[in-house]
Design an enzyme around this catalytic site. Structure first.
Site, PDB file in Angstrom:
ATOM      1  N   ARG A   1       0.870  -1.177   0.000  1.00 30.38           N
ATOM      2  CA  ARG A   1       0.000   0.000   0.000  1.00 30.38           C
ATOM      3  C   ARG A   1       0.908   1.229   0.000  1.00 30.38           C
ATOM      4  NH1 ARG A   1      -2.805  -3.562  -1.125  1.00 30.38           N
ATOM      5  NH2 ARG A   1      -4.805  -4.202  -0.170  1.00 30.38           N
TER       6      ARG A   1
ATOM      7  N   ASP B   1      -7.903 -11.525  -0.889  1.00 29.75           N
ATOM      8  CA  ASP B   1      -7.987 -12.133   0.446  1.00 29.75           C
ATOM      9  C   ASP B   1      -8.724 -13.468   0.385  1.00 29.75           C
ATOM     10  OD1 ASP B   1      -6.807  -9.751   1.404  1.00 29.75           O
ATOM     11  OD2 ASP B   1      -8.787  -8.821   1.585  1.00 29.75           O
TER      12      ASP B   1
ATOM     13  N   ASP C   1     -16.270  -6.416   0.759  1.00 24.89           N
ATOM     14  CA  ASP C   1     -14.879  -6.854   0.771  1.00 24.89           C
ATOM     15  C   ASP C   1     -14.744  -8.317   1.145  1.00 24.89           C
ATOM     16  OD1 ASP C   1     -14.393  -4.205   0.271  1.00 24.89           O
ATOM     17  OD2 ASP C   1     -12.817  -4.002   1.767  1.00 24.89           O
TER      18      ASP C   1
END
Length: 306
Positions: free
Chosen positions: A179, A267, A303
């Site tokens: 990130r 993920d 998510d």
């Protein structure tokens, strides 16, 4: 009788995600749907959905958002006993801004509000609490990511402690999750830190984009040459993945499904692969399971998979 199946413990930041009801600029949206987010939390939920006992070690604020997040973990069969409640710092959150793409998918931009959050207070003391220590002692697998050390010096110290644990009888899984905004002004430090973790992990996940940013190449074979230590290394892109198990190499295509939005799919992919490894599947079987679970995240603006 107690459940003796393998336990996966995910260590990292949990966030509340506010997702607008429509794909439009934030100033034009009046309605937002609340959801759970955070790389390691998403992975824990996906592992539980795959039938793997999973738990989270983290911190949230003593606020409504924190209670929502821990409630969601329990609802989705993830052990939340090692999620500390911070009486002072707030639970972090981010707001998604959705834009409709010409192909019918939805592009998402994230706006984070996490500075000074409870999760940024992760530290070695968090890992030493009785609840966390018990889970880590039992874990067959510990999963974390490159987001954690970027949050604060104490969070990095916690991750250092995970990687330095003497005589650990468990697999250590690491998702690079570069990130850039979290390493702003200290990019070289970030690359060095994440590379060191990758060398010390048993399982490493990275996208081609992250591989280029951290290792200087997006070629899977070149990444493997640079990071030979992990038993498993997976390099992914939207079209598929290249996976290594020792010297074995396997390439596979992503499943053809309508893509709504990609956030969280990585993920879910990691969780699917780890579920395969924990249940004794081959490299091919684990990779196939990873793709199947990732598709569930691709078809939603959430998510995590529910």
């Amino acid at each position: 009788m107690p459940d003796t199946s393998p336990l996966a413990v995910c260590v990292g930041e949990g966030l509340v995600s506010l997702v607008p009801a429509t794909a439009a600029p934030l100033e034009d949206n009046r309605t937002f749907h609340r959801s759970l987010a955070g790389a390691e939390w998403n992975a824990a939920i996906a592992l539980a959905s795959a039938g793997i006992r999973s738990a989270v070690v983290s911190r949230v604020g003593d606020d409504g958002f924190g209670r929502f997040l821990t409630g969601e973990l329990r609802r989705l069969d993830v052990d939340a006993t090692a999620v500390e409640i911070d009486p002072h710092a707030p639970t972090g959150l981010y707001v998604k801004e959705l834009t409709a793409a010409v192909d019918g998918s939805i592009d998402a931009t994230m706006h984070y509000y996490r500075a000074g959050s409870a999760a940024a207070g992760l530290s070695p003391d968090t890992l030493a609490t009785p609840a966390a220590a018990a889970l880590l002692a039992e874990a067959a697998l510990v999963h974390t990511s490159g987001i954690t050390p970027s949050l604060s010096a104490s969070a990095r110290a916690a991750q250092d402690a995970l990687f330095a644990a003497d005589g650990r009888d468990r697999m250590l899984s690491f998702d690079v999750n570069w990130r850039a905004v979290l390493w702003l002004g200290r990019e070289e430090e970030g690359r060095r830190v994440l590379t060191e973790y990758a060398h010390r992990a048993d399982v490493v996940f990275c996208t081609r984009h992250d591989a280029e940013a951290v290792f200087g190449t997006d070629d899977p074979d070149a990444v493997r040459a640079l990071v030979p230590e992990p038993r498993f290394l997976l390099v992914t892109d939207p079209l598929g993945a290249v996976a290594f198990d020792g010297t074995e190499r396997l390439q596979s295509d992503a499943l053809d499904v309508p893509v709504v939005e990609t956030i969280g799919a990585g993920d879910a992919f990691a969780a699917g692969f780890l579920a395969g490894v924990l249940t004794g599947l081959s490299l091919e079987g684990s990779l196939a399971r990873a793709h199947r679970i990732a598709t569930r995240a691709l078809t939603s603006t959430r998510d995590h998979i529910d």
